[in-house]
Design a protein around this motif. Structure first.
Motif, PDB file in Angstrom:
ATOM      1  N   ARG A  46       0.794  -1.229  -0.115  1.00 22.54           N
ATOM      2  CA  ARG A  46      -0.131   0.033   0.069  1.00 22.54           C
ATOM      3  C   ARG A  46       0.812   1.220   0.028  1.00 22.54           C
ATOM      4  N   ILE A  50      -2.625  -0.163  -6.700  1.00 26.28           N
ATOM      5  CA  ILE A  50      -2.466  -1.230  -5.897  1.00 26.28           C
ATOM      6  C   ILE A  50      -3.781  -2.105  -6.192  1.00 26.28           C
ATOM      7  N   GLU A  75      -2.363  -7.213   2.122  1.00 26.11           N
ATOM      8  CA  GLU A  75      -1.803  -5.955   2.070  1.00 26.11           C
ATOM      9  C   GLU A  75      -0.861  -5.590   3.109  1.00 26.11           C
TER      10      GLU A  75
END
Ligand SMILES: [Zn+2]
Length: 431
Positions: free
Chosen positions: A224, A351, A367
């Motif tokens: 992220r 992302i 993530e």
């Protein structure tokens, strides 16, 4: 991503995009082959930026790219761009890459996986005869590690306008050699001014360099962003004195003061658990003689946290501790903040593209926020960017024993390939 996107994704001349996979065995072969340059007896690599070993691996890499039909160029900072033409070559390229330099006792995968994973993607596109709409470029960034010339990520930094070309060219290693001279000496100072090179998007595959993916049994980290970091150089000046004849209360022992400060760095990081980290990794003690009270100590501090506000709090607490400890030990304190890297959030669309690619390939993913800095952190300032992590054994990196599974390297490169193709469709909308 919608069904319609997936149709666009496979829209090469042969429409094979969705089913493309990298050749994992060829990728592994490249990884092992490139490890020859700067190989250490313990199975790691010592390939400091702009050394002869760096020059050799660059030559090897450029030949490999040219063998795949890429046009290779390099900019004024020695960043290498290997370009595969697309259908519409007016468009800025879709880029992927990482670095080929290492720490003094580095491993075979940090950075190298991202570059050679990109090579595997290019090879796969060639095998399938798949022509992307955007040109595709594989980038090798100069001096990511910052080990010989500090700070790290110097040349992606120039690329993104964080540092000026002039200030980087004037940097010196600890032996006094200028960066500019070292770059010239290995023959990689290119004509294109660094930074005059727009990118449509940038994807970087990298080993995690931490233990989370392995511990939780995931293959892919959907990154992220990158946490904030600050680096400091500290010099303590006390007084050299005879170790036998100087009473304890009369000493100005720079190393004892430094010892307290090392613990203070750890304490400040623990106070901001679980995400904060703080490290003293380099210490120089002078005169470093067994019967002399140390008169001068130089050391570095590295603090990090995903939130900039916490990094600021940590710095404040730490500076208070350093001043107190210097006064208590009767030494002079000189602290310089030499690097300030704010936290970097990656591009939401990129992302999502990575997350979707991992999902479509059926790989277990989560993530994650990157602990270490990466070239992608600077590139994110000038192009939509995301990263893909794969696990490394025991979370070990910046270590000659750094190790990854062959199948994880392949899966990471497959995500890179799928993400690149999805980005080709995504960024074609409205282009
Ligand atoms: Zn790296």
């Amino acid at each position: 991503m919608t069904q319609q996107d997936r149709t666009v994704q496979g829209a090469g001349p042969r429409g094979q995009g969705d089913n493309l996979r990298v050749d994992g065995a060829a990728l592994w072969h490249d990884l092992m082959d490139s490890a020859r340059f700067g190989a250490t007896p313990k199975g790691g690599i010592r390939r400091l930026a702009l050394t002869e070993e760096d020059r050799q691996v660059r030559e090897w890499f450029v030949s490999a790219c040219e063998a795949l039909g890429c046009a290779v160029s390099y900019d004024s900072m020695g960043n290498i761009f290997a370009r595969r033409a697309g259908q519409d070559n007016i468009l800025p390229p879709l880029a992927m890459g990482s670095h080929l330099d290492t720490q003094p006792t580095g491993g075979r995968f940090d950075g190298i996986l991202g570059v050679l994973g990109g090579l595997a993607v290019l090879r796969s596109l060639n095998m399938a005869g798949h022509v992307t709409r955007h040109p595709v470029e594989l980038v090798c960034w100069t001096n990511e590690e910052g080990s010989r010339f500090s700070p790290p990520m110097m040349c992606s930094g120039v690329f993104a306008g964080v540092f000026t070309e002039h200030e980087v060219l004037e940097k010196q290693d600890r032996a006094g050699q200028r960066f500019g001279d070292a770059l010239q000496a290995i023959g990689y100072k290119g004509a294109e001014p660094c930074g005059q090179h727009p990118l449509t998007a940038y994807f970087e595959l990298h080993i995690e360099q931490g233990p989370i993916l392995e511990a939780e049994g995931h293959t892919i980290g959907i990154v992220r962003g990158i946490q904030g970091a600050r680096w400091y150089e500290v010099t303590l000046r006390g007084r050299e004195a005879h170790a036998g004849s100087t009473p304890m209360p009369m000493r100005h022992d720079a190393l004892v003061a430094a010892a307290g400060m090392v613990l203070a760095v750890r304490h400040v990081a623990m106070q901001h658990a679980p995400l904060a980290v703080g490290t003293v990794g380099l210490v120089e003690n002078r005169p470093n003689s067994s019967n002399v009270v140390p008169g001068e100590v130089f050391f570095t501090i590295d603090i990090r946290h995903p939130e900039d506000a916490v990094v600021v709090d940590m710095e404040k607490a730490l500076m208070g501790d350093l001043e107190r400890l210097a006064a208590e030990n009767g030494v002079l304190l000189d602290v310089k903040r030499i690097w300030d890297a704010p936290a970097v959030p990656f591009d939401p669309a990129c992302i999502e593209i990575v997350a979707h690619a991992a999902d479509q390939l059926g790989y277990s993913a989560r993530e994650i926020v990157s602990g270490p800095g990466h070239d992608a952190g600077y590139v994110a300032r000038v192009a939509p960017t995301a990263m893909i992590f794969v696990p490394c054994k025991d979370g070990l990196s910046h270590n000659e024993e750094e190790s990854i599974l062959e199948e994880d390297a392949e899966k990471g490169a497959n995500v890179l390939l799928s993400a690149l193709l999805a980005a080709d469709a995504h960024f074609s909308r409205g282009a």
